[in-house]
Design an enzyme around this catalytic site. Sequence first.
Site, mmCIF file in Angstrom:
data_model
loop_
_atom_site.group_PDB
_atom_site.id
_atom_site.type_symbol
_atom_site.label_atom_id
_atom_site.label_comp_id
_atom_site.label_asym_id
_atom_site.label_seq_id
_atom_site.Cartn_x
_atom_site.Cartn_y
_atom_site.Cartn_z
ATOM 1 N N ASP A 28 0.825 -1.210 0.000
ATOM 2 C CA ASP A 28 0.000 0.000 0.000
ATOM 3 C C ASP A 28 0.864 1.268 0.000
ATOM 4 O O ASP A 28 1.949 1.280 0.580
ATOM 5 C CB ASP A 28 -0.905 -0.026 1.243
ATOM 6 C CG ASP A 28 -2.062 0.954 1.120
ATOM 7 O OD1 ASP A 28 -2.317 1.464 0.008
ATOM 8 O OD2 ASP A 28 -2.716 1.211 2.147
ATOM 9 N N ASN A 76 -10.708 -3.389 -5.868
ATOM 10 C CA ASN A 76 -9.946 -2.374 -6.621
ATOM 11 C C ASN A 76 -10.589 -1.984 -7.960
ATOM 12 O O ASN A 76 -10.214 -0.984 -8.571
ATOM 13 C CB ASN A 76 -8.505 -2.827 -6.863
ATOM 14 C CG ASN A 76 -7.620 -2.741 -5.636
ATOM 15 O OD1 ASN A 76 -6.669 -3.489 -5.472
ATOM 16 N ND2 ASN A 76 -7.922 -1.802 -4.742
ATOM 17 N N LEU A 201 -6.480 -5.525 7.452
ATOM 18 C CA LEU A 201 -6.130 -6.571 6.485
ATOM 19 C C LEU A 201 -6.791 -6.371 5.122
ATOM 20 O O LEU A 201 -6.379 -6.984 4.135
ATOM 21 C CB LEU A 201 -6.505 -7.957 7.032
ATOM 22 C CG LEU A 201 -5.553 -8.493 8.095
ATOM 23 C CD1 LEU A 201 -6.046 -9.828 8.635
ATOM 24 C CD2 LEU A 201 -4.134 -8.660 7.531
HETATM 25 C C1 FPP Z 1 -2.037 0.114 -3.256
HETATM 26 O O1 FPP Z 1 -1.567 1.444 -3.244
HETATM 27 C C2 FPP Z 1 -1.554 -0.566 -4.442
HETATM 28 C C3 FPP Z 1 -2.332 -1.210 -5.371
HETATM 29 C C4 FPP Z 1 -3.807 -1.311 -5.255
HETATM 30 C C5 FPP Z 1 -1.775 -1.783 -6.594
HETATM 31 C C6 FPP Z 1 -0.517 -2.598 -6.398
HETATM 32 C C7 FPP Z 1 0.055 -2.777 -7.730
HETATM 33 C C8 FPP Z 1 1.369 -2.757 -8.010
HETATM 34 C C9 FPP Z 1 2.436 -2.623 -6.983
HETATM 35 C C10 FPP Z 1 1.810 -2.812 -9.429
HETATM 36 C C11 FPP Z 1 1.798 -4.146 -10.078
HETATM 37 C C12 FPP Z 1 2.175 -5.299 -9.232
HETATM 38 C C13 FPP Z 1 3.033 -6.292 -9.545
HETATM 39 C C14 FPP Z 1 3.044 -7.483 -8.665
HETATM 40 C C15 FPP Z 1 3.928 -6.270 -10.691
HETATM 41 P P1 FPP Z 1 -2.620 2.623 -3.341
HETATM 42 O O2 FPP Z 1 -2.848 2.969 -4.758
HETATM 43 O O3 FPP Z 1 -3.876 2.259 -2.611
HETATM 44 O O4 FPP Z 1 -1.862 3.773 -2.621
HETATM 45 P P2 FPP Z 1 -2.521 4.921 -1.740
HETATM 46 O O5 FPP Z 1 -3.075 4.243 -0.505
HETATM 47 O O6 FPP Z 1 -1.351 5.795 -1.426
HETATM 48 O O7 FPP Z 1 -3.573 5.604 -2.569
#
Ligand code: FPP
Length: 246
Positions: A28, A76, A201
């Site tokens: 996150d 998501n 979680l």
């Molecule tokens: C949460 O951060 C992250 C995600 C929902 C996406 C995770 C995806 C990746 C790391 C890229 C692709 C993955 C792989 C395994 C190659 P957020 O967007 O909720 O951050 P925030 O809480 O700061 O808004």
Amino acid sequence: MSLWRKRKSAPRDLDLKSLPRHIAIIMDGNGRWAQQRGLPRTAGHSRGAENFRTVATHCKEIGIEYLTVYAFSTENWSRPPKEVETIMGLLEKYLYEAIERMERDKVKMKFFGDVSVLPKKLRELIERTELISEKYDGCQVNICLNYGGRDDIIRGAQSYAEDFAAGNINSLTDGEFSARLYSGGLPDPELIIRSGGEKRLSNFLLWQGAYSELYFTDILWPDFGKDEINAAILWYQGRNRRFGGV
Ligand code: FPP
């Protein structure tokens, strides 16, 4: 894995003989990482994907057997379409590169979640990646895509109900139920890490995380590198795991 390689990337105070076998991560903080730098949120996901490679390589090098990451949850899909599209694109790119590097990395890759609704190209890559990496057994990386802990449990219950109705089974143990989940056959994660400051979680590994040690940190995912993984493992090694006993 030679001890020399493990030693190279592990700090001295990490006890390599009592590592968690299975680490799970909620990655996150990508969006905030980008916003803090005046960049679009998607730039944070891009850095997050790069960081995932760094962390996965490090975990393999120090001898972690299973690494499970939450890349895209069943919730998501409610993000702006452009952001969803970017994450899917990053996953595609990551898998193309993973396939190219497979011979060298020798990592088994699995995908947890309902991938049937993902874009066709991504589905094909997932199938190819799982097939090609099937033969490797040093380290297994599980990417949770369109994954939800409740959905995982419901699917497990459905599969049991079908077997029960067909008269194939009439009792259910903890272990038999675990085997029906996406993570079937794997040890439960001893350590679940969440970066980005939240302490929940968020529907991740609800069944499997029953006895996991939970490590929360304010560090945003793109900044959560090798040193932070080592710090989380060190913290885990200081925990006293009682499993309900004394
Ligand atoms: C949460 O951060 C992250 C995600 C929902 C996406 C995770 C995806 C990746 C790391 C890229 C692709 C993955 C792989 C395994 C190659 P957020 O967007 O909720 O951050 P925030 O809480 O700061 O808004």
